[in-house]
Write a protein that holds these residues in place. Structure first.
Motif, PDB file in Angstrom:
ATOM      1  N   SER A  18       0.826  -1.209   0.000  1.00 40.09           N
ATOM      2  CA  SER A  18       0.000   0.000   0.000  1.00 40.09           C
ATOM      3  C   SER A  18       0.860   1.259   0.000  1.00 40.09           C
ATOM      4  O   SER A  18       0.391   2.326  -0.365  1.00 40.09           O
ATOM      5  CB  SER A  18      -0.939   0.011   1.212  1.00 40.09           C
ATOM      6  OG  SER A  18      -0.196  -0.062   2.418  1.00 40.09           O
ATOM      7  N   ARG A  19       2.116   1.124   0.426  1.00 39.73           N
ATOM      8  CA  ARG A  19       3.044   2.259   0.394  1.00 39.73           C
ATOM      9  C   ARG A  19       3.968   2.080  -0.824  1.00 39.73           C
ATOM     10  O   ARG A  19       5.033   1.466  -0.732  1.00 39.73           O
ATOM     11  CB  ARG A  19       3.844   2.360   1.698  1.00 39.73           C
ATOM     12  CG  ARG A  19       2.965   2.508   2.928  1.00 39.73           C
ATOM     13  CD  ARG A  19       3.690   3.087   4.128  1.00 39.73           C
ATOM     14  NE  ARG A  19       4.911   2.366   4.472  1.00 39.73           N
ATOM     15  CZ  ARG A  19       4.987   1.336   5.302  1.00 39.73           C
ATOM     16  NH1 ARG A  19       3.875   0.837   5.847  1.00 39.73           N
ATOM     17  NH2 ARG A  19       6.140   0.755   5.588  1.00 39.73           N
ATOM     18  N   ILE A  20       3.515   2.615  -1.952  1.00 33.73           N
ATOM     19  CA  ILE A  20       4.204   2.395  -3.231  1.00 33.73           C
ATOM     20  C   ILE A  20       4.727   3.730  -3.765  1.00 33.73           C
ATOM     21  O   ILE A  20       3.949   4.678  -3.958  1.00 33.73           O
ATOM     22  CB  ILE A  20       3.253   1.759  -4.267  1.00 33.73           C
ATOM     23  CG1 ILE A  20       2.654   0.460  -3.701  1.00 33.73           C
ATOM     24  CG2 ILE A  20       3.976   1.494  -5.586  1.00 33.73           C
ATOM     25  CD1 ILE A  20       1.520  -0.098  -4.546  1.00 33.73           C
ATOM     26  N   ALA A  21       6.014   3.810  -4.016  1.00 33.89           N
ATOM     27  CA  ALA A  21       6.635   5.025  -4.551  1.00 33.89           C
ATOM     28  C   ALA A  21       6.776   4.921  -6.074  1.00 33.89           C
ATOM     29  O   ALA A  21       6.715   3.826  -6.642  1.00 33.89           O
ATOM     30  CB  ALA A  21       7.990   5.253  -3.905  1.00 33.89           C
ATOM     31  N   PHE A  22       6.991   6.064  -6.702  1.00 34.96           N
ATOM     32  CA  PHE A  22       7.078   6.116  -8.169  1.00 34.96           C
ATOM     33  C   PHE A  22       8.265   6.973  -8.595  1.00 34.96           C
ATOM     34  O   PHE A  22       8.450   8.089  -8.099  1.00 34.96           O
ATOM     35  CB  PHE A  22       5.781   6.706  -8.745  1.00 34.96           C
ATOM     36  CG  PHE A  22       5.788   6.892 -10.240  1.00 34.96           C
ATOM     37  CD1 PHE A  22       5.484   5.837 -11.087  1.00 34.96           C
ATOM     38  CD2 PHE A  22       6.105   8.128 -10.800  1.00 34.96           C
ATOM     39  CE1 PHE A  22       5.479   6.008 -12.470  1.00 34.96           C
ATOM     40  CE2 PHE A  22       6.110   8.304 -12.177  1.00 34.96           C
ATOM     41  CZ  PHE A  22       5.795   7.246 -13.017  1.00 34.96           C
ATOM     42  N   GLU A  65      -7.974   4.176  -7.131  1.00 29.10           N
ATOM     43  CA  GLU A  65      -8.942   3.089  -7.251  1.00 29.10           C
ATOM     44  C   GLU A  65      -8.870   2.154  -6.046  1.00 29.10           C
ATOM     45  O   GLU A  65      -9.885   1.578  -5.625  1.00 29.10           O
ATOM     46  CB  GLU A  65      -8.655   2.319  -8.535  1.00 29.10           C
ATOM     47  CG  GLU A  65      -9.686   1.279  -8.896  1.00 29.10           C
ATOM     48  CD  GLU A  65      -9.333   0.561 -10.182  1.00 29.10           C
ATOM     49  OE1 GLU A  65      -8.797  -0.561 -10.105  1.00 29.10           O
ATOM     50  OE2 GLU A  65      -9.572   1.124 -11.259  1.00 29.10           O
ATOM     51  N   ALA A  66      -7.676   2.018  -5.475  1.00 24.62           N
ATOM     52  CA  ALA A  66      -7.487   1.147  -4.303  1.00 24.62           C
ATOM     53  C   ALA A  66      -7.755   1.879  -2.990  1.00 24.62           C
ATOM     54  O   ALA A  66      -7.603   1.295  -1.907  1.00 24.62           O
ATOM     55  CB  ALA A  66      -6.059   0.599  -4.303  1.00 24.62           C
ATOM     56  N   GLY A  67      -8.162   3.158  -3.076  1.00 27.35           N
ATOM     57  CA  GLY A  67      -8.456   3.932  -1.874  1.00 27.35           C
ATOM     58  C   GLY A  67      -7.218   4.401  -1.132  1.00 27.35           C
ATOM     59  O   GLY A  67      -7.270   4.673   0.074  1.00 27.35           O
ATOM     60  N   ILE A  68      -6.101   4.521  -1.834  1.00 21.60           N
ATOM     61  CA  ILE A  68      -4.841   4.943  -1.220  1.00 21.60           C
ATOM     62  C   ILE A  68      -4.530   6.378  -1.629  1.00 21.60           C
ATOM     63  O   ILE A  68      -4.564   6.720  -2.813  1.00 21.60           O
ATOM     64  CB  ILE A  68      -3.679   4.015  -1.637  1.00 21.60           C
ATOM     65  CG1 ILE A  68      -3.961   2.596  -1.131  1.00 21.60           C
ATOM     66  CG2 ILE A  68      -2.347   4.520  -1.122  1.00 21.60           C
ATOM     67  CD1 ILE A  68      -3.004   1.560  -1.661  1.00 21.60           C
ATOM     68  N   LYS A  69      -4.213   7.215  -0.662  1.00 27.34           N
ATOM     69  CA  LYS A  69      -3.941   8.633  -0.919  1.00 27.34           C
ATOM     70  C   LYS A  69      -2.615   8.807  -1.656  1.00 27.34           C
ATOM     71  O   LYS A  69      -1.613   8.189  -1.314  1.00 27.34           O
ATOM     72  CB  LYS A  69      -3.918   9.392   0.404  1.00 27.34           C
ATOM     73  CG  LYS A  69      -3.769  10.900   0.238  1.00 27.34           C
ATOM     74  CD  LYS A  69      -3.771  11.600   1.582  1.00 27.34           C
ATOM     75  CE  LYS A  69      -3.578  13.104   1.404  1.00 27.34           C
ATOM     76  NZ  LYS A  69      -3.540  13.814   2.725  1.00 27.34           N
ATOM     77  N   TYR A  70      -2.636   9.659  -2.685  1.00 27.53           N
ATOM     78  CA  TYR A  70      -1.426   9.998  -3.445  1.00 27.53           C
ATOM     79  C   TYR A  70      -0.536  10.893  -2.601  1.00 27.53           C
ATOM     80  O   TYR A  70      -0.990  11.862  -1.994  1.00 27.53           O
ATOM     81  CB  TYR A  70      -1.833  10.711  -4.736  1.00 27.53           C
ATOM     82  CG  TYR A  70      -0.686  11.292  -5.534  1.00 27.53           C
ATOM     83  CD1 TYR A  70       0.091  10.477  -6.339  1.00 27.53           C
ATOM     84  CD2 TYR A  70      -0.402  12.650  -5.476  1.00 27.53           C
ATOM     85  CE1 TYR A  70       1.137  11.018  -7.087  1.00 27.53           C
ATOM     86  CE2 TYR A  70       0.630  13.186  -6.219  1.00 27.53           C
ATOM     87  CZ  TYR A  70       1.401  12.372  -7.021  1.00 27.53           C
ATOM     88  OH  TYR A  70       2.426  12.896  -7.743  1.00 27.53           O
ATOM     89  N   ARG A  71       0.763  10.569  -2.566  1.00 27.68           N
ATOM     90  CA  ARG A  71       1.724  11.336  -1.761  1.00 27.68           C
ATOM     91  C   ARG A  71       2.813  11.921  -2.664  1.00 27.68           C
ATOM     92  O   ARG A  71       3.460  11.189  -3.406  1.00 27.68           O
ATOM     93  CB  ARG A  71       2.373  10.439  -0.713  1.00 27.68           C
ATOM     94  CG  ARG A  71       1.415   9.886   0.315  1.00 27.68           C
ATOM     95  CD  ARG A  71       2.106   8.945   1.283  1.00 27.68           C
ATOM     96  NE  ARG A  71       3.326   9.511   1.888  1.00 27.68           N
ATOM     97  CZ  ARG A  71       3.874   9.068   3.013  1.00 27.68           C
ATOM     98  NH1 ARG A  71       3.331   8.039   3.651  1.00 27.68           N
ATOM     99  NH2 ARG A  71       4.964   9.626   3.486  1.00 27.68           N
ATOM    100  N   GLU A  72       2.987  13.239  -2.566  1.00 25.88           N
ATOM    101  CA  GLU A  72       4.032  13.908  -3.359  1.00 25.88           C
ATOM    102  C   GLU A  72       5.421  13.411  -2.981  1.00 25.88           C
ATOM    103  O   GLU A  72       6.301  13.300  -3.846  1.00 25.88           O
ATOM    104  CB  GLU A  72       3.959  15.429  -3.142  1.00 25.88           C
ATOM    105  CG  GLU A  72       2.707  16.087  -3.687  1.00 25.88           C
ATOM    106  CD  GLU A  72       2.739  16.272  -5.193  1.00 25.88           C
ATOM    107  OE1 GLU A  72       3.788  15.987  -5.807  1.00 25.88           O
ATOM    108  OE2 GLU A  72       1.704  16.684  -5.754  1.00 25.88           O
ATOM    109  N   ASP A  73       5.635  13.090  -1.705  1.00 27.57           N
ATOM    110  CA  ASP A  73       6.971  12.664  -1.279  1.00 27.57           C
ATOM    111  C   ASP A  73       7.296  11.243  -1.729  1.00 27.57           C
ATOM    112  O   ASP A  73       8.427  10.777  -1.565  1.00 27.57           O
ATOM    113  CB  ASP A  73       7.144  12.794   0.248  1.00 27.57           C
ATOM    114  CG  ASP A  73       6.103  12.023   1.045  1.00 27.57           C
ATOM    115  OD1 ASP A  73       5.147  11.475   0.435  1.00 27.57           O
ATOM    116  OD2 ASP A  73       6.228  11.968   2.291  1.00 27.57           O
ATOM    117  N   TYR A  74       6.316  10.560  -2.310  1.00 30.66           N
ATOM    118  CA  TYR A  74       6.558   9.223  -2.858  1.00 30.66           C
ATOM    119  C   TYR A  74       6.813   9.270  -4.375  1.00 30.66           C
ATOM    120  O   TYR A  74       6.857   8.228  -5.036  1.00 30.66           O
ATOM    121  CB  TYR A  74       5.355   8.319  -2.593  1.00 30.66           C
ATOM    122  CG  TYR A  74       5.386   7.599  -1.250  1.00 30.66           C
ATOM    123  CD1 TYR A  74       6.226   8.034  -0.215  1.00 30.66           C
ATOM    124  CD2 TYR A  74       4.588   6.491  -1.008  1.00 30.66           C
ATOM    125  CE1 TYR A  74       6.237   7.383   1.009  1.00 30.66           C
ATOM    126  CE2 TYR A  74       4.601   5.819   0.219  1.00 30.66           C
ATOM    127  CZ  TYR A  74       5.424   6.286   1.219  1.00 30.66           C
ATOM    128  OH  TYR A  74       5.444   5.628   2.435  1.00 30.66           O
TER     129      TYR A  74
END
Length: 350
Positions: free
Chosen positions: A192-196, A220-229
């Motif tokens: 659930s903690r996926i970086a890009f 879609e998976a209900g996971i908040k987008y994080r800028e630091d990721y």
């Protein structure tokens, strides 16, 4: 006719065969019917005099140059450092293989000023009839040249960018879909903690599309987008190393990374090795391109075949040039396959 050092011309052929210059042209180019007996006489003279047609003069008659232009940004631009020389050469080889089979010449042109020029180079080439069609490798959002060529209904195909929105012929992989599927693969493995890591600056459409696919899979998976990721990488291995360093210095570290390209993934592996981290146990990894690096370092990676994109782009342009009826634009999507290896933690397919 006496032999001389000067080249044989179409006038010489017509005089020897006892026909008009236009009849020779019709017979040679097949642009109008000529009696079989007359045609045979003309070709006997052509063979006897060893006539070599002037391609420029022939082009005036047929209105064809047999030239195809590949239009790219300037070689010193960010596009080439972003793409990498080997990637561009794959695209070029795919184009060249098809055009060579169909007896076309390949011209390569670029424009220093691009849309800022009063008359862009590509528009000049079109107006001068220096080419029959153009393949455009345009990675950014600037489409002013494309719009001008479209207004003149000039034959063109965009390669390496999907242009379904503007209804222009294009060939590419679906970068949005690959970004989405790579992220979904990691979600499916329980992360659930996926970086890009972006493969390059977001001004390039491929980078924007992959990031958008990543974001939508998370949403879609209900996971908040994080800028630091999210880390904006480049074509160097060290950008993957720096990305891993940035992610793993956070208070809440990611457990998985979607790398924008294989060479960046190698940098992530190097950082993990130096810091005693296990891939995939401590940090799972997935990438794009499926280059030799992915195979060498056992990196799970999605294929993005630039040779196939170039080949299919050239084939589509040839189809546009030779078909008699206008048709709606075709947007060819090259299939991508996820090659599962040990870096993501999933069991590789046998």
């Amino acid at each position: 006719m006496k032999k001389s050092d000067r080249s044989v011309t179409i006038k010489d052929i017509a005089r020897e065969a006892g026909v008009s210059i236009s009849t020779v042209s019709f017979a040679f180019n097949g642009t109008a019917p000529v009696a079989q007996e007359t045609k045979e006489r003309i070709f006997e003279v052509i063979k006897r005099l060893n006539y070599q047609p002037n391609s420029a003069a022939r082009g005036l008659v047929t209105r064809k140059t047999n030239n195809i232009c590949l239009f790219t940004p300037h070689p010193a631009s960010d596009f080439f450092s972003f793409s990498g020389n080997s990637v561009f050469s794959d695209l070029l080889q795919g184009i060249g293989d098809v055009l060579d089979q169909r007896d076309y010449n390949l011209l390569i042109a670029w424009d220093n000023l691009g849309h800022k020029a009063k008359t862009p180079k590509l528009v000049k080439l079109m107006r001068e009839r220096a080419m029959d069609g153009v393949l455009i490798a345009l990675p950014s959002h600037d489409s002013s040249v494309i719009e001008e060529l479209s207004e003149h209904q000039f034959p063109m195909v965009i390669v390496g960018t999907n242009d379904r929105k503007n209804q222009i012929n294009s060939v590419d992989v679906d970068n949005y879909d690959i970004g989405y599927r790579n992220t979904k693969h990691m979600l499916g493995l329980g992360h659930s903690r996926i970086a890009f890591i972006s493969p390059g600056p977001l001004e390039f459409l491929v980078c924007e599309d992959r990031l958008e696919g990543y974001r939508d899979a998370l949403q879609e998976a209900g996971i908040k987008y994080r800028e630091d990721y999210v880390f904006i990488g480049d074509e160097k291995e060290h950008s993957g190393y720096r990305a891993a360093s940035s992610f793993l210095s956070l208070k809440e570290t990611p457990t998985a990374v979607v790398s924008g390209r294989d060479i960046q993934a190698v940098g992530v592996l190097e950082y993990a090795r130096e810091n005693g981290l296990s891939v995939p146990n401590d940090l799972a990894l997935i990438s794009f391109e499926n280059t030799e690096l992915a195979q060498k370092y056992n990196i799970t990676s999605s294929t993005t075949d630039l040779y196939e994109i170039g080949k299919e782009g050239a084939k589509l342009l040839h189809k546009v040039l030779t078909r008699k009826k206008d048709r709606s634009a075709q947007n060819v999507v090259i299939a991508s396959e996820l090659i599962i290896r040990s870096s993501c933690g999933a069991k590789p397919k046998s």
